[in-house]
Scaffold this motif. Sequence first.
Motif, PDB file in Angstrom:
ATOM      1  N   HIS A   7      96.274 -54.895 -94.935  1.00 14.61           N
ATOM      2  CA  HIS A   7      96.619 -56.211 -94.405  1.00 14.61           C
ATOM      3  C   HIS A   7      98.026 -56.175 -93.832  1.00 14.61           C
ATOM      4  O   HIS A   7      98.970 -55.780 -94.504  1.00 14.61           O
ATOM      5  N   ALA A   8      98.147 -56.581 -92.553  1.00 12.23           N
ATOM      6  CA  ALA A   8      99.443 -56.587 -91.897  1.00 12.23           C
ATOM      7  C   ALA A   8     100.346 -57.627 -92.532  1.00 12.23           C
ATOM      8  O   ALA A   8      99.887 -58.671 -92.978  1.00 12.23           O
ATOM      9  N   SER A  10     102.853 -60.721 -92.875  1.00 14.61           N
ATOM     10  CA  SER A  10     102.826 -61.988 -92.158  1.00 14.61           C
ATOM     11  C   SER A  10     104.200 -62.644 -92.227  1.00 14.61           C
ATOM     12  O   SER A  10     104.506 -63.372 -93.179  1.00 14.61           O
ATOM     13  N   THR A 102      94.132 -56.065 -89.520  1.00  6.53           N
ATOM     14  CA  THR A 102      94.141 -56.879 -90.739  1.00  6.53           C
ATOM     15  C   THR A 102      93.043 -56.459 -91.708  1.00  6.53           C
ATOM     16  O   THR A 102      93.109 -56.771 -92.892  1.00  6.53           O
ATOM     17  N   THR A 202     101.596 -49.832 -89.562  1.00  6.55           N
ATOM     18  CA  THR A 202     100.422 -50.675 -89.353  1.00  6.55           C
ATOM     19  C   THR A 202      99.956 -50.519 -87.906  1.00  6.55           C
ATOM     20  O   THR A 202     100.766 -50.642 -86.983  1.00  6.55           O
ATOM     21  N   THR A 224      92.744 -58.342 -85.474  1.00  5.01           N
ATOM     22  CA  THR A 224      92.819 -59.785 -85.312  1.00  5.01           C
ATOM     23  C   THR A 224      93.786 -60.116 -84.180  1.00  5.01           C
ATOM     24  O   THR A 224      94.860 -59.492 -84.078  1.00  5.01           O
ATOM     25  N   ARG A 226      96.702 -61.499 -82.420  1.00  2.98           N
ATOM     26  CA  ARG A 226      98.003 -62.018 -82.861  1.00  2.98           C
ATOM     27  C   ARG A 226      98.583 -62.981 -81.836  1.00  2.98           C
ATOM     28  O   ARG A 226      99.096 -64.035 -82.171  1.00  2.98           O
TER      29      ARG A 226
END
Length: 258
Positions: A7-8, A10, A102, A202, A224, A226
């Motif tokens: 998961h990137a 945030s 993600t 990432t 996903t 961005r």
Amino acid sequence: MSNSVHHAPSPSPTEPHILDNAAWAALTGPHAHLAERVGRAARYPTDVSPFTALDDPADPRAWDDLAALVGPGTVTPVTAVQTVPGGWEIEHSGEGVQMVDTALYAEPAPETVRLGPADVPEILGLIALTQPGPFLPRTVELGTYLGIRDRGRLIALAGERLRPPGWTEVSAVCTHPDHRGRGLATRLVRAVAAGIRERGDTPFLHAAASNTHAIRLYESIGFTLRRRTRFALVRTPDGQQETQDGEQQEAGQREERA
């Protein structure tokens, strides 16, 4: 291992994100050894990548530095810009998307081979056929490029391009038309991403907004959206007005001395 879901991070939506100006972050970070730079402007060597970048596209001084870097009357691509200062011209612009990992399942692909300088002529042939984006004679120096061969012939490839700190862009994803529908692009993206993850970065990528097929593919494997992006081909001022202004100033100084 690199095959776990990742998961990137945030960051706060109110803070600038490093990927908002990814080319500048790469050219002043992990790719600084490749950068040609004048003050607040930088670019890759013209046989490595067409990217040029500004520290702050809202700063007129950065545009002055870019003009000094690339020369008068020169067409150059610039990222992360919406408008250009007076004297500059936008020759062409396009819309794109930036997508981040993600939920990507990344894993090595044993059938891939590492591509290097000796493979460049074959890479350029496949790029010309499939048009995934710019690829130049020294683009392979930007990072790891992996290919898949069929009876010795290169039929698919993908690799690493921009490297802002903590991130690596997946790029040049393409498959020969005769070999599409076999999932080669997906396997290559997963394999390139596995290498990116191994060093703690990432994966992210860019695609043309009009390339809905590619966008759907990337979404289906765990990327996903961005943000939407804009790229522009701009022409630097030709320098004639500056020359005229300088001549007028010099003439005025001569008159004052007379």
